[in-house]
Design an enzyme around this catalytic site. Structure first.
Site, PDB file in Angstrom:
ATOM      1  N   ASP A 208      24.706  88.135  45.648  1.00 39.56           N
ATOM      2  CA  ASP A 208      25.127  89.152  44.683  1.00 39.56           C
ATOM      3  C   ASP A 208      24.139  90.316  44.594  1.00 39.56           C
ATOM      4  O   ASP A 208      23.646  90.656  43.521  1.00 39.56           O
ATOM      5  CB  ASP A 208      25.295  88.531  43.290  1.00 39.56           C
ATOM      6  CG  ASP A 208      26.130  87.270  43.309  1.00 39.56           C
ATOM      7  OD1 ASP A 208      27.173  87.272  43.975  1.00 39.56           O
ATOM      8  OD2 ASP A 208      25.730  86.278  42.666  1.00 39.56           O
TER       9      ASP A 208
ATOM     10  N   GLU B 189      35.833  90.648  39.938  1.00 40.28           N
ATOM     11  CA  GLU B 189      34.528  90.333  39.342  1.00 40.28           C
ATOM     12  C   GLU B 189      33.485  91.292  39.896  1.00 40.28           C
ATOM     13  O   GLU B 189      33.807  92.245  40.602  1.00 40.28           O
ATOM     14  CB  GLU B 189      34.139  88.885  39.678  1.00 40.28           C
ATOM     15  CG  GLU B 189      34.103  88.595  41.171  1.00 40.28           C
ATOM     16  CD  GLU B 189      33.877  87.135  41.492  1.00 40.28           C
ATOM     17  OE1 GLU B 189      33.532  86.366  40.574  1.00 40.28           O
ATOM     18  OE2 GLU B 189      34.023  86.756  42.663  1.00 40.28           O
TER      19      GLU B 189
END
Length: 512
Positions: A24, A193
């Site tokens: 991420d 997301e």
């Protein structure tokens, strides 16, 4: 030393630029320097900080979070909790990192320099399932905003993004929040997301992935007003490449105006490796990432001053008993697990524990990321414990794990042992035949080939000998497999001795 970088030496680079589990990623430029942070989940220290001058060659310079809070929640391994999907920003002469803990809420830390000192975590918004936050300070209006996603496992909500007005000092949100993108209303979109929020060309932009980490795509959303309405477009997807997912990341612009996008790819036991994609703005005003929306494998380097090839460090001689920045504990550390001293070598206490049969439950395993390319890992071990059952070794740790090391027997002798456990909650079993280790010393080795297939061997002074069958490394739920060093002893009273580790090395092997 470290493994080879993505720097090819001919004016190009090859992806991934970070070939290990830097999950991420988010990226930031301040002046001529580029910084990157990534998810660290339940490991400590957390919030790694990487630095580059050319977006290709990266070094690890520190961590922004020394311990997870509250401490009691992270005294044991929590590989599916902790720091999820941080965002890294620079505002008002300070560095800021926002992240979501899916069980507690949205946190932020900040510092006057990327090297600290960083503030203690501040809980900006409490709640279950609040993840992937990203702030924006709008220089045009002076307003501040924050967007975040939702984890269905905690909240029952997913596939939508919620926006807030935020106090410019980053200490509080100024409203209850509004759903600004509901992907249930976008045909074919699911699991939206990881939003990253920007201002560009008069628009508010949200770059956010959807479709799942292994099968999804990267989307872009734009609106004239922060609270919407937003229109969407797919701007990066796998197409006919072998880069599955291409998932969440961040956009950065160089001083000369070049645009680049860093994102991750899910690679099983290797975790989420990081790719660098060229980016430009098309005639319709939308970003075009990669090769017309497909990931690139090799590309011309950014037009930035060249720097020597670099990659995050892996090797360690443990000078003075101190371990390098590449190491993290599997939970918040406690005093006395590692001892500083005047020489070289890591001295780990044989911590007494009732869970000695299962490395997955232990907080005192010192870990680093499993490299994403074929390599050999070696370390020298000396067991300085007379406690029956005391053991220490080198592990490949995931939902299944395997380790090789030394164990003190009831008769006082030391044995070379090799053990494994399949997916949790399976107990350890012998993977190879125990062998006498007369001097309680061994050189341990694991060769990690394609598909994270691991072959263990050992040297008791007369050359390396193979041990056991091939072990296929496995990830945790959100985390790639880890390399680990550990020392432990059965539950009991009193000091149980220690283990010494020296000359930890990772060397590249030819790809087959």
């Amino acid at each position: 030393m470290s493994l080879p970088s993505a720097h090819r030496g001919d004016g190009t680079y090859t992806n991934p630029v970070l070939d290990a589990d830097w999950s991420d990623p988010d990226v930031l430029r301040v002046g001529d320097d580029y910084y990157l942070t990534a998810s660290s989940f339940g490991r400590a220290p957390g919030l790694p900080l990487l630095h580059s001058r050319d977006l290709v060659d990266w070094t690890l310079i520190g961590h922004a979070l020394q311990r997870l809070e509250p401490d009691a929640e992270f005294r044991s391994p929590r590989h599916d909790r902790g720091v999820w999907a941080p965002s890294l920003r620079h505002h008002d002469d300070r560095f800021w990192i926002f992240w979501g803990d899916p069980d507690q809420g949205i946190f932020q830390v900040n510092a006057p320099s990327v090297r600290g000192p960083w503030t203690r975590p501040h809980l900006l918004k409490a709640g279950k399932g609040l993840i992937d936050p990203c702030p924006l300070w709008d220089d045009e209006t002076g307003e501040a905003y924050l967007v975040h996603a939702w984890a269905k496992s905690r909240s029952g909500i997913k596939n939508r993004l919620t926006g807030h007005r935020m106090h410019p000092d980053g200490t509080e949100l100024l409203d209850e929040g509004k759903v600004i993108v509901d992907a249930d209303h976008i045909p074919g979109w699911f699991t939206l997301e990881g939003p990253k929020l920007y201002r560009h060309d008069g628009w508010f932009w949200i770059l956010a992935p959807a479709g799942g980490v292994e099968t999804g795509w990267q989307g872009a959303f734009r609106s004239r007003g922060f609270f919407g309405p937003y229109e969407e477009k797919v701007v990066l997807e796998q197409k006919d490449t072998d880069v599955n997912g291409p998932h969440q990341g961040g956009w950065v612009r160089t001083p000369s105006g070049e645009d680049w996008f860093l994102h991750f790819q899910q690679r099983g036991a290797y975790g989420r490796v990081v790719h660098l994609q060229p980016m430009r703005w098309g005639p319709d005003g939308w970003p075009v990432i990669g090769d017309d929306g497909a990931p690139v494998a090799v590309h011309a380097r950014p037009a930035l001053p060249s720097q020597p090839p670099a990659a995050p460090a892996t090797d360690d001689d443990f000078p003075g008993g101190r371990y390098g920045r590449q190491w993290q504990w599997t939970a918040n550390p406690r005093h006395g697990w590692a001892t500083e001293h005047s020489g070289d070598g890591l001295r780990l206490t044989c911590v007494r524990t009732a869970g000695a049969h299962d490395l997955r439950t232990l907080p005192h395993v010192l870990t680093q990321r499993l490299p994403g390319r074929p390599c050999a890992v070696e370390v020298d071990l000396r067991l300085d414990s007379a406690e029956p059952g005391a053991r220490a070794g080198l592990a490949v740790l995931g939902d299944a794990y395997c380790w090789i090391g030394l164990e003190r027997q009831a008769d006082g002798t030391a044995r070379l042992v090799h053990r494994f456990a399949e997916q949790s909650p399976d107990r350890e079993r012998d993977a190879g035949r125990p062998t006498a280790a007369p001097e309680a010393r061994a050189r341990l080795r694991v060769e990690i080939g394609a598909g994270a297939r691991c072959r263990f061997s050992y040297d008791l002074g007369d050359g390396f000998r193979p041990s056991g069958l091939v072990f296929a490394a496995t990830p945790w739920r959100w985390v790639g497999a880890l390399l680990g060093l550990f020392a432990l002893a059965p539950a009991g009273q009193g000091h149980a001795g220690a283990a010494g580790f020296t000359r930890f090395r990772i060397t590249a092997l030819p790809a087959h």
